[in-house]
Design a protein around this motif. Sequence first.
Motif, PDB file in Angstrom:
ATOM      1  N   VAL A 165       0.812  -1.206   0.000  1.00  0.00           N
ATOM      2  CA  VAL A 165       0.000   0.000   0.000  1.00  0.00           C
ATOM      3  C   VAL A 165       0.853   1.267   0.000  1.00  0.00           C
ATOM      4  O   VAL A 165       0.580   2.208  -0.746  1.00  0.00           O
ATOM      5  CB  VAL A 165      -0.978  -0.012   1.193  1.00  0.00           C
ATOM      6  N   ASN A 166       1.891   1.316   0.806  1.00  0.00           N
ATOM      7  CA  ASN A 166       2.706   2.534   0.894  1.00  0.00           C
ATOM      8  C   ASN A 166       3.491   2.800  -0.381  1.00  0.00           C
ATOM      9  O   ASN A 166       3.631   3.948  -0.798  1.00  0.00           O
ATOM     10  CB  ASN A 166       3.636   2.458   2.098  1.00  0.00           C
ATOM     11  N   VAL A 167       4.003   1.754  -1.003  1.00  0.00           N
ATOM     12  CA  VAL A 167       4.721   1.924  -2.276  1.00  0.00           C
ATOM     13  C   VAL A 167       3.745   2.375  -3.348  1.00  0.00           C
ATOM     14  O   VAL A 167       4.049   3.246  -4.166  1.00  0.00           O
ATOM     15  CB  VAL A 167       5.435   0.615  -2.683  1.00  0.00           C
ATOM     16  N   THR A 213       2.649  -4.916   6.677  1.00  0.00           N
ATOM     17  CA  THR A 213       2.637  -3.987   7.813  1.00  0.00           C
ATOM     18  C   THR A 213       4.017  -3.785   8.422  1.00  0.00           C
ATOM     19  O   THR A 213       4.208  -2.862   9.191  1.00  0.00           O
ATOM     20  CB  THR A 213       1.676  -4.504   8.906  1.00  0.00           C
ATOM     21  N   LYS A 214       4.975  -4.651   8.082  1.00  0.00           N
ATOM     22  CA  LYS A 214       6.330  -4.485   8.587  1.00  0.00           C
ATOM     23  C   LYS A 214       7.072  -3.454   7.759  1.00  0.00           C
ATOM     24  O   LYS A 214       6.877  -3.334   6.554  1.00  0.00           O
ATOM     25  CB  LYS A 214       7.096  -5.806   8.517  1.00  0.00           C
ATOM     26  N   ASP A 215       7.948  -2.718   8.419  1.00  0.00           N
ATOM     27  CA  ASP A 215       8.790  -1.759   7.717  1.00  0.00           C
ATOM     28  C   ASP A 215       9.893  -2.489   6.972  1.00  0.00           C
ATOM     29  O   ASP A 215      10.430  -3.488   7.454  1.00  0.00           O
ATOM     30  CB  ASP A 215       9.425  -0.771   8.696  1.00  0.00           C
ATOM     31  N   PHE A 216      10.230  -1.985   5.802  1.00  0.00           N
ATOM     32  CA  PHE A 216      11.332  -2.549   5.035  1.00  0.00           C
ATOM     33  C   PHE A 216      11.869  -1.470   4.115  1.00  0.00           C
ATOM     34  O   PHE A 216      11.183  -0.486   3.829  1.00  0.00           O
ATOM     35  CB  PHE A 216      10.892  -3.780   4.232  1.00  0.00           C
ATOM     36  N   LEU A 217      13.098  -1.648   3.682  1.00  0.00           N
ATOM     37  CA  LEU A 217      13.701  -0.728   2.733  1.00  0.00           C
ATOM     38  C   LEU A 217      13.345  -1.196   1.327  1.00  0.00           C
ATOM     39  O   LEU A 217      13.626  -2.327   0.949  1.00  0.00           O
ATOM     40  CB  LEU A 217      15.214  -0.667   2.911  1.00  0.00           C
TER      41      LEU A 217
END
Length: 122
Positions: free
Chosen positions: A20-22, A102-106
């Motif tokens: 979703v964020n990307v 839902t986890k943060d990742f680069l």
Amino acid sequence: MRDFFLPLSSAEIYLRLGMVNVSMQNFFEAQEAIPNYRKSARMTKRLAELNIINEDYDVAKKYLKILSKTLFYKEFAQNKLANIEKFKENKFWASVAANRLTKDFLFSYAEPDQLFGLLFAH
């Protein structure tokens, strides 16, 4: 040559994958890359929907207020402003909310294998 079609098409793909964020980043880039500096109501609608999925209701309401002044999206915006919590009852958005990462990742465009591995593991 980069234009607003490339991030727009990839944003839909990332959305379907649950990123979703990307997807939101690509929709915003597409919105800002429109040649005549205007805003697309369709992309504004999608940005409002993605902010609702991320439970960022203040930002979503700002996008919906903009949409409430348009001809074709006025009814949509007024319905969502009144019932912002009922939005996730839609089958598509319910599946996106359930399957989103839902986890943060680069995020790196140069390493798609790690991205797909993360999606597979999720």
